[in-house]
Design a protein around this motif. Structure first.
Motif, short mmCIF file in Angstrom:
data_model
loop_
_atom_site.label_atom_id
_atom_site.label_comp_id
_atom_site.label_asym_id
_atom_site.label_seq_id
_atom_site.Cartn_x
_atom_site.Cartn_y
_atom_site.Cartn_z
N ILE A 183 0.85 -1.20 0.00
CA ILE A 183 0.00 0.00 0.00
C ILE A 183 0.88 1.25 0.00
N GLU B 101 2.21 2.15 -3.47
CA GLU B 101 1.26 2.90 -4.30
C GLU B 101 1.29 4.38 -3.94
N ARG B 102 1.35 4.69 -2.65
CA ARG B 102 1.43 6.08 -2.21
C ARG B 102 2.76 6.72 -2.60
N HIS C 271 4.18 2.90 5.89
CA HIS C 271 3.14 1.86 5.87
C HIS C 271 3.70 0.52 6.34
N THR D 250 -6.47 10.47 1.88
CA THR D 250 -6.36 9.10 1.37
C THR D 250 -5.15 8.39 1.96
N THR D 251 -4.04 9.11 2.09
CA THR D 251 -2.85 8.52 2.70
C THR D 251 -3.11 8.17 4.16
N GLY E 159 -5.03 5.12 4.21
CA GLY E 159 -4.15 4.01 3.89
C GLY E 159 -3.38 3.52 5.11
N ALA F 170 -3.67 -0.06 6.82
CA ALA F 170 -2.43 -0.81 7.00
C ALA F 170 -2.33 -1.32 8.43
N THR G 281 -5.55 -6.00 1.38
CA THR G 281 -4.47 -5.29 0.69
C THR G 281 -4.78 -5.11 -0.79
N THR H 80 -7.64 -2.68 -1.35
CA THR H 80 -7.23 -1.29 -1.12
C THR H 80 -6.46 -0.74 -2.31
N ILE H 81 -5.48 -1.50 -2.79
CA ILE H 81 -4.69 -1.05 -3.94
C ILE H 81 -5.56 -0.93 -5.18
N MET I 179 -7.59 2.28 -4.96
CA MET I 179 -6.79 3.48 -5.19
C MET I 179 -6.44 3.66 -6.66
#
Length: 206
Positions: free
Chosen positions: A21, A24-25, A37, A91-92, A95, A99, A118, A121-122, A125
């Protein structure tokens, strides 16, 4: 001394899933990335393991997990930024929150649920990023300084007459701040238009 390899596996899987996750961020240049994370998920798994196995006797094992759920809010609040009427980092923060939940699931040995969470979530996003880029809208601020109040007032009319969607405006101390709404796909073209309309003024776009 016996090494509890199953606990180490719990921590490893939690860190890896949380890191996915975070990746991705990180790729989106957001406030918290892989390391944050990873550590949040791993720490949550460790707390879960401690709550289940570190104490003997009759204890409520859910108490430590409940404190993780509330405590992660402090880290999440730290990555949320409110600047010039624009909120970033929500959003972060979410996340990081999920997490922590994934870490708790791994700490409890619930790998299937943790992996599913997981991936979901990905997927969410990435899917929303693609959709938003195509049909989404965004609001940004245009700050103009070093001009007379009359010029700043007339500038809002100039924007509107040129097809720029001005949501709100405020003028104080020789500074005008205009909230502009734009489609994501037209953002760069709109910025170029605004810069051409304000080429003789001091402009900052956020």
């Amino acid at each position: 001394m016996n090494i509890a390899w199953n606990f180490i596996l719990n921590l490893f899987i939690a860190g890896m899933l949380g890191g996915l996750i975070g990746l991705e961020r990180e790729l989106r240049a957001k406030e918290a990335g892989v390391r944050t994370h990873f550590i949040v998920a791993l720490g949550s798994a460790l707390f879960m393991i401690i709550s289940q196995y570190a104490f003997s006797g009759q204890y409520d094992h859910s108490r430590v997990a409940a404190q993780v759920v509330s405590g992660i809010g402090f880290i999440g609040a730290g990555v949320i930024i409110f600047q010039r009427n624009v909120i970033r980092g929500v959003t972060t923060a979410a996340g990081l929150w999920v997490a922590a939940a994934i870490g708790l699931a791994c700490g409890g040995g619930m790998y299937d649920i943790a992996i599913a969470a997981t991936l979901m979530t990905i997927l969410c996003m990435e899917t929303m990023r693609i959709i938003t880029k195509k049909i989404g809208e965004k609001i940004f601020s245009v700050s103009v300084t070093g001009a007379d109040p009359e010029v700043l007032v007339s500038l809002a009319e100039t924007f509107k007459n040129s097809g720029v969607d001005v949501e709100t405006m405020s003028i104080a101390d020789g500074k005008g701040v205009y909230q502009i709404r734009s489609h994501q796909r037209n953002y760069l073209a709109l910025v170029k238009k605004i810069l051409s309309l304000t080429k003789d003024l001091k402009v900052e776009i956020v």
